[in-house]
Design a protein around this motif. Structure first.
Motif, PDB file in Angstrom:
ATOM      1  N   LEU A 236       0.815  -1.205  -0.101  1.00 11.68           N
ATOM      2  CA  LEU A 236      -0.051  -0.133   0.054  1.00 11.68           C
ATOM      3  C   LEU A 236       0.838   1.139   0.017  1.00 11.68           C
ATOM      4  O   LEU A 236       1.904   1.425   0.630  1.00 11.68           O
ATOM      5  N   VAL A 237       0.750   2.132  -0.935  1.00  6.90           N
ATOM      6  CA  VAL A 237       1.261   3.405  -1.008  1.00  6.90           C
ATOM      7  C   VAL A 237       0.474   4.439  -0.518  1.00  6.90           C
ATOM      8  O   VAL A 237      -0.825   4.452  -1.053  1.00  6.90           O
ATOM      9  N   LEU A 238       0.702   5.126   0.508  1.00 10.80           N
ATOM     10  CA  LEU A 238      -0.024   6.310   0.923  1.00 10.80           C
ATOM     11  C   LEU A 238       0.565   7.632   0.806  1.00 10.80           C
ATOM     12  O   LEU A 238       1.652   7.771   1.047  1.00 10.80           O
ATOM     13  N   VAL A 239       0.033   8.504  -0.279  1.00 11.34           N
ATOM     14  CA  VAL A 239       0.604   9.632  -0.720  1.00 11.34           C
ATOM     15  C   VAL A 239      -0.194  10.901   0.024  1.00 11.34           C
ATOM     16  O   VAL A 239      -1.307  10.915   0.030  1.00 11.34           O
ATOM     17  N   VAL A 240       0.627  11.565   0.762  1.00 13.07           N
ATOM     18  CA  VAL A 240       0.162  12.948   1.475  1.00 13.07           C
ATOM     19  C   VAL A 240       0.513  14.068   1.022  1.00 13.07           C
ATOM     20  O   VAL A 240       1.715  14.405   0.581  1.00 13.07           O
ATOM     21  N   GLY A 241      -0.579  14.599   0.364  1.00 16.07           N
ATOM     22  CA  GLY A 241      -0.304  15.893  -0.413  1.00 16.07           C
ATOM     23  C   GLY A 241      -0.241  17.065   0.625  1.00 16.07           C
ATOM     24  O   GLY A 241      -0.222  16.868   1.747  1.00 16.07           O
ATOM     25  N   GLU A 242       0.151  18.223  -0.099  1.00 22.37           N
ATOM     26  CA  GLU A 242       0.437  19.494   0.752  1.00 22.37           C
ATOM     27  C   GLU A 242      -0.420  20.585   0.148  1.00 22.37           C
ATOM     28  O   GLU A 242      -0.285  21.062  -1.052  1.00 22.37           O
ATOM     29  N   ALA A 243      -1.390  21.235   0.960  1.00 23.46           N
ATOM     30  CA  ALA A 243      -2.031  22.371   0.600  1.00 23.46           C
ATOM     31  C   ALA A 243      -2.868  22.434  -0.654  1.00 23.46           C
ATOM     32  O   ALA A 243      -3.097  23.369  -1.288  1.00 23.46           O
ATOM     33  N   SER A 244      -3.494  21.368  -0.916  1.00 25.84           N
ATOM     34  CA  SER A 244      -4.307  20.931  -2.301  1.00 25.84           C
ATOM     35  C   SER A 244      -5.672  21.145  -1.590  1.00 25.84           C
ATOM     36  O   SER A 244      -6.092  20.561  -0.972  1.00 25.84           O
ATOM     37  N   ARG A 245      -6.280  21.789  -2.139  1.00 17.05           N
ATOM     38  CA  ARG A 245      -7.821  22.041  -1.897  1.00 17.05           C
ATOM     39  C   ARG A 245      -8.877  21.367  -2.902  1.00 17.05           C
ATOM     40  O   ARG A 245      -8.434  21.452  -4.333  1.00 17.05           O
ATOM     41  N   ALA A 246      -9.724  20.873  -2.405  1.00 19.22           N
ATOM     42  CA  ALA A 246     -10.358  19.882  -3.357  1.00 19.22           C
ATOM     43  C   ALA A 246     -11.093  20.680  -4.277  1.00 19.22           C
ATOM     44  O   ALA A 246     -11.606  19.988  -5.424  1.00 19.22           O
ATOM     45  N   GLN A 247     -11.550  21.951  -4.208  1.00 17.73           N
ATOM     46  CA  GLN A 247     -12.484  22.678  -5.283  1.00 17.73           C
ATOM     47  C   GLN A 247     -11.644  23.093  -6.476  1.00 17.73           C
ATOM     48  O   GLN A 247     -12.326  23.212  -7.496  1.00 17.73           O
ATOM     49  N   ASN A 248     -10.302  22.739  -6.249  1.00 15.49           N
ATOM     50  CA  ASN A 248      -9.432  22.802  -7.674  1.00 15.49           C
ATOM     51  C   ASN A 248      -9.083  21.685  -8.204  1.00 15.49           C
ATOM     52  O   ASN A 248      -8.425  21.745  -9.057  1.00 15.49           O
ATOM     53  N   ALA A 273     -14.555  15.120   1.470  1.00 12.01           N
ATOM     54  CA  ALA A 273     -13.396  15.240   2.475  1.00 12.01           C
ATOM     55  C   ALA A 273     -12.968  16.230   3.184  1.00 12.01           C
ATOM     56  O   ALA A 273     -13.024  17.241   2.638  1.00 12.01           O
ATOM     57  N   SER A 274     -12.772  16.244   4.391  1.00 16.11           N
ATOM     58  CA  SER A 274     -12.457  17.054   5.199  1.00 16.11           C
ATOM     59  C   SER A 274     -10.967  16.924   6.020  1.00 16.11           C
ATOM     60  O   SER A 274     -10.797  15.761   6.473  1.00 16.11           O
ATOM     61  N   SER A 275     -10.370  17.767   6.414  1.00  8.73           N
ATOM     62  CA  SER A 275      -9.020  17.750   7.026  1.00  8.73           C
ATOM     63  C   SER A 275      -9.094  17.731   8.531  1.00  8.73           C
ATOM     64  O   SER A 275     -10.411  18.085   9.094  1.00  8.73           O
ATOM     65  N   CYS A 276      -8.204  17.296   9.311  1.00  8.47           N
ATOM     66  CA  CYS A 276      -8.191  17.498  10.706  1.00  8.47           C
ATOM     67  C   CYS A 276      -7.718  18.861  11.342  1.00  8.47           C
ATOM     68  O   CYS A 276      -8.171  19.170  12.435  1.00  8.47           O
ATOM     69  N   GLY A 277      -6.830  19.314  10.592  1.00  8.33           N
ATOM     70  CA  GLY A 277      -6.572  20.889  10.698  1.00  8.33           C
ATOM     71  C   GLY A 277      -6.307  21.576   9.537  1.00  8.33           C
ATOM     72  O   GLY A 277      -6.594  21.255   8.566  1.00  8.33           O
ATOM     73  N   THR A 278      -5.832  22.934   9.795  1.00 12.51           N
ATOM     74  CA  THR A 278      -5.490  23.577   8.491  1.00 12.51           C
ATOM     75  C   THR A 278      -4.050  24.021   8.368  1.00 12.51           C
ATOM     76  O   THR A 278      -3.817  24.959   7.639  1.00 12.51           O
ATOM     77  N   GLU A 279      -3.137  23.097   8.913  1.00  9.17           N
ATOM     78  CA  GLU A 279      -1.784  23.255   8.749  1.00  9.17           C
ATOM     79  C   GLU A 279      -1.113  21.961   9.003  1.00  9.17           C
ATOM     80  O   GLU A 279      -1.472  21.233   9.773  1.00  9.17           O
ATOM     81  N   THR A 280      -0.050  21.780   8.256  1.00  8.17           N
ATOM     82  CA  THR A 280       0.630  20.530   8.280  1.00  8.17           C
ATOM     83  C   THR A 280       1.193  20.141   9.830  1.00  8.17           C
ATOM     84  O   THR A 280       0.844  18.992  10.050  1.00  8.17           O
ATOM     85  N   ALA A 281       1.590  20.787  10.700  1.00  9.72           N
ATOM     86  CA  ALA A 281       1.791  20.310  11.819  1.00  9.72           C
ATOM     87  C   ALA A 281       0.617  19.963  12.590  1.00  9.72           C
ATOM     88  O   ALA A 281       0.918  19.358  13.744  1.00  9.72           O
ATOM     89  N   VAL A 282      -0.580  20.151  12.398  1.00 11.73           N
ATOM     90  CA  VAL A 282      -1.620  19.524  12.995  1.00 11.73           C
ATOM     91  C   VAL A 282      -2.187  18.275  12.468  1.00 11.73           C
ATOM     92  O   VAL A 282      -2.491  17.524  13.121  1.00 11.73           O
ATOM     93  N   SER A 283      -2.245  18.745  10.991  1.00  9.51           N
ATOM     94  CA  SER A 283      -3.215  17.598  10.107  1.00  9.51           C
ATOM     95  C   SER A 283      -2.277  16.208  10.202  1.00  9.51           C
ATOM     96  O   SER A 283      -2.920  15.199  10.235  1.00  9.51           O
ATOM     97  N   VAL A 284      -1.293  16.333   9.959  1.00 12.52           N
ATOM     98  CA  VAL A 284      -0.303  15.429   9.599  1.00 12.52           C
ATOM     99  C   VAL A 284      -0.254  14.449  11.269  1.00 12.52           C
ATOM    100  O   VAL A 284      -0.589  13.277  10.795  1.00 12.52           O
ATOM    101  N   PRO A 285       0.262  14.790  12.146  1.00 15.78           N
ATOM    102  CA  PRO A 285      -0.072  14.130  13.426  1.00 15.78           C
ATOM    103  C   PRO A 285      -1.347  13.573  13.594  1.00 15.78           C
ATOM    104  O   PRO A 285      -1.646  12.682  14.152  1.00 15.78           O
ATOM    105  N   CYS A 286      -2.311  14.558  13.547  1.00 20.69           N
ATOM    106  CA  CYS A 286      -3.724  14.059  13.919  1.00 20.69           C
ATOM    107  C   CYS A 286      -4.198  12.973  12.935  1.00 20.69           C
ATOM    108  O   CYS A 286      -4.698  11.754  13.596  1.00 20.69           O
ATOM    109  N   MET A 287      -3.970  12.976  11.603  1.00 16.77           N
ATOM    110  CA  MET A 287      -4.659  11.848  10.800  1.00 16.77           C
ATOM    111  C   MET A 287      -3.701  10.573  11.280  1.00 16.77           C
ATOM    112  O   MET A 287      -4.440   9.530  10.945  1.00 16.77           O
ATOM    113  N   PHE A 288      -2.452  10.548  11.684  1.00 13.49           N
ATOM    114  CA  PHE A 288      -1.954   9.304  11.886  1.00 13.49           C
ATOM    115  C   PHE A 288      -2.113   8.661  13.278  1.00 13.49           C
ATOM    116  O   PHE A 288      -1.544   7.843  13.693  1.00 13.49           O
ATOM    117  N   SER A 289      -2.747   9.663  14.245  1.00  9.10           N
ATOM    118  CA  SER A 289      -2.753   9.597  15.758  1.00  9.10           C
ATOM    119  C   SER A 289      -3.748   8.415  16.072  1.00  9.10           C
ATOM    120  O   SER A 289      -3.650   7.814  16.968  1.00  9.10           O
TER     121      SER A 289
END
Length: 543
Positions: A236-248, A273-289
């Motif tokens: 399984l490859v999990l690709v985590v993007g950065e600052a991509s907004r769904a509407q575009n 789909a919605s994120s856990c936070g609005t910055e990498t330092a919150v969203s990345v640890p949150c989604m993996f926690s």
């Protein structure tokens, strides 16, 4: 010069009043935003609006009457002035909100991200609003007076200021209560109170949080019977993007074709789909926690195992390839590689790499896998404000572009063109990754998940970039792309009904909260921490 210094002298109270006036002026953005919210239409409203700078000035008089201590007052005021200049620049230019999460971004950023924010406009702003008043504060001479007279004058200033505030409150209390209750972000615009409070909270959480003993998670994790009986490795490859907004994303109905390659790959797209936070330092640890957004505790996440640890307990081979400044703690205990350290001349410049760097030797990595594996690829994606540096020239398809990091000076269409080019390039990188997995179907069952850490604001309502507190954040910062690609072998071996999943994707709202159990479910990991109701594939697995 001596004559100028001689003229720049005042008594203790005048110095305090001058400092209060200076910091009131440095809060011009707060005053302007308050007036815009008040939108005066009658005499009462106009009088209320006029009291805002008066109350602010009186508040600073009280504060600086206390802080006006010889030997420390000038160094302290210089530091506060420089901090205010920096804070007001980012608030004014990008619509940033200065809070604890923003301090996480400040203190945990890397040199490449910091350099991208450095502009001539920032330097000029810091010089005019920071260095000049700081120099004046440094050279001004405060005339000494009798101690009892100085204390008496300070007390008088404090009492007078307090009396004015009480009088204003007596008349406009309901107005102030409504202003701050209905516009919670306004309070965070008062500087230096905003960044001093944010630094204090960050410091407490980061360095004074008490017992930081690592809390184990999912030690009972083990491979289930389905994965154990597979003749092929499951990858399984999990690709985590950065600052991509769904509407575009054209996959979500955007009028521009920004996903031509992923459309060919026939991915399963979740448009809600919605994120856990609005910055990498919150969203990345949150989604993996493994903690849902509403219960997420950043302090706890720093010393508690997460998704990658649970997979490791189960005996899954793990790798993390990073091109976005680190995993924010999510990969601390597994093998991980900073792709910028490979110094790939064709892809990297000034410690920043294009996302094709993440695919460098990925073929070799995949061919070398001897067991069931999860590979995480952390993209630079659409990291701003230097969007024009996030894609190679052949992906400069939407023109004209905003080829500067001073995005606030570009017209909206140029900025949108540049950002859309970053989405187009991300589309290509993810598609190339899928092609690598397709090529290895004879030897492994493969699957891919792509989702972004958070979205991005591009000038809507005066906001740029990201990092707005979640309760105040616009949809552009929280609505993210989230999609799957499943090989035919994977679908067959793990009994996934593709049509069921597509039907579910069209109508179901999902979030990063689903990632933890979905990944465990896709690798058939059994554990007490696995929640089948949060696994997006649960209802589409056939027995």
């Amino acid at each position: 010069m001596k004559l100028l210094i001689k003229k720049l002298q005042c008594n203790d109270v005048t110095f305090t009043l001058g400092c209060a006036l200076l910091f009131t002026l440095l809060n011009a953005l707060f005053i302007q935003r308050s007036w815009a919210v008040i939108a005066p239409a009658r005499l009462h409203d106009y009088l209320f609006a006029l009291t805002v700078p008066v109350v602010l000035f009186c508040g600073w008089v009280m504060v600086f009457s206390i802080l006006n201590i010889p030997l420390i007052r000038k160094p302290l005021l210089v530091l506060l002035t420089l901090g205010c200049a920096a804070a007001t620049y980012f608030m004014f230019t990008y619509g940033a909100v200065i809070d604890q999460n923003m301090m996480v971004n400040v203190f945990e950023t890397n040199s490449q991200e910091a350099t991208a924010l450095l502009t001539p406009q920032l330097v000029l702003w810091l010089a005019v609003a920071g260095l000049v008043p700081s120099a004046v504060l440094a050279i001004i001479r405060i005339q000494p007076g009798k101690v009892w007279q100085t204390l008496l004058m300070r007390v008088a200033a404090i009492l007078a200021s307090l009396l004015i505030i009480i009088l204003v409150a007596a008349v406009f209390y309901k107005d102030y209560a409504s202003l701050f209750r209905n516009n919670k972000g306004i309070v965070k615009m008062v500087t230096p109170a905003n960044y001093v409070s944010a630094i204090a909270k960050y410091s407490k959480a980061r360095w004074f949080a008490g017992d930081q003993t690592l809390i184990r998670l999912g030690e009972d994790a083990h491979k289930g019977p389905l994965v154990l009986k597979q003749q092929k490795k499951t990858v399984l490859v999990l690709v985590v993007g950065e600052a991509s907004r769904a509407q575009n994303y054209s996959l979500n109905g955007y009028e521009r074709e920004t996903n031509p390659e992923l459309k060919k790959q026939n991915v399963i797209n979740f448009p809600q789909a919605s994120s856990c936070g609005t910055e990498t330092a919150v969203s990345v640890p949150c989604m993996f926690s493994g903690m849902p957004r509403k219960q997420y505790d950043a302090d706890l996440a720093r010393h508690k195992e997460g998704l990658m640890d649970v997979l490791a307990h189960a005996g899954v081979n793990l790798q993390w390839r990073d091109n976005d400044g680190g995993c924010k703690g999510a990969c601390d205990r597994i093998p991980h590689t900073d792709m910028t350290q490979w110094k790939l001349d064709a892809l990297c410049k000034n410690n920043s790499c294009l996302d094709d760097a993440n695919l460098w030797r990925l073929d070799n990595v995949l061919d070398g896998l001897k067991q069931d594996s999860v590979v995480v690829i952390h993209l630079m994606g659409s990291h701003g404000p230097a969007y024009y540096q996030r894609y190679p020239e052949q992906y400069r398809r939407f023109t004209p572009t905003c080829d500067t990091n001073e995005i606030q000076n570009c017209d909206h269409q140029r900025l949108m063109n540049t950002y859309d080019n970053t989405i187009l390039y991300t589309d290509s990188v993810v598609s190339k990754t899928i092609d690598m997995l397709k090529a290895r179907q004879p030897t492994m069952s493969t699957a891919l998940i792509y989702l972004s850490d958070h979205g991005e604001s591009l000038g809507e309502n005066g906001l740029y970039l990201h990092g707005t507190p979640y309760m105040l954040a616009p949809e552009q910062q929280t609505h993210i792309p989230f999609m799957f690609w499943l090989s035919q072998d994977y679908r067959q071996n793990y009994r996934v009904d593709e049509q069921c999943l597509r039907d579910q994707a069209r109508k179901e709202a999902v979030s990063q909260d689903n990632l933890f159990s979905t990944v465990l479910g896709m690798m058939n990991i059994q554990s007490t921490v696995y929640q089948p109701q949060m696994d997006l594939l649960t209802h589409c697995r056939r027995t």
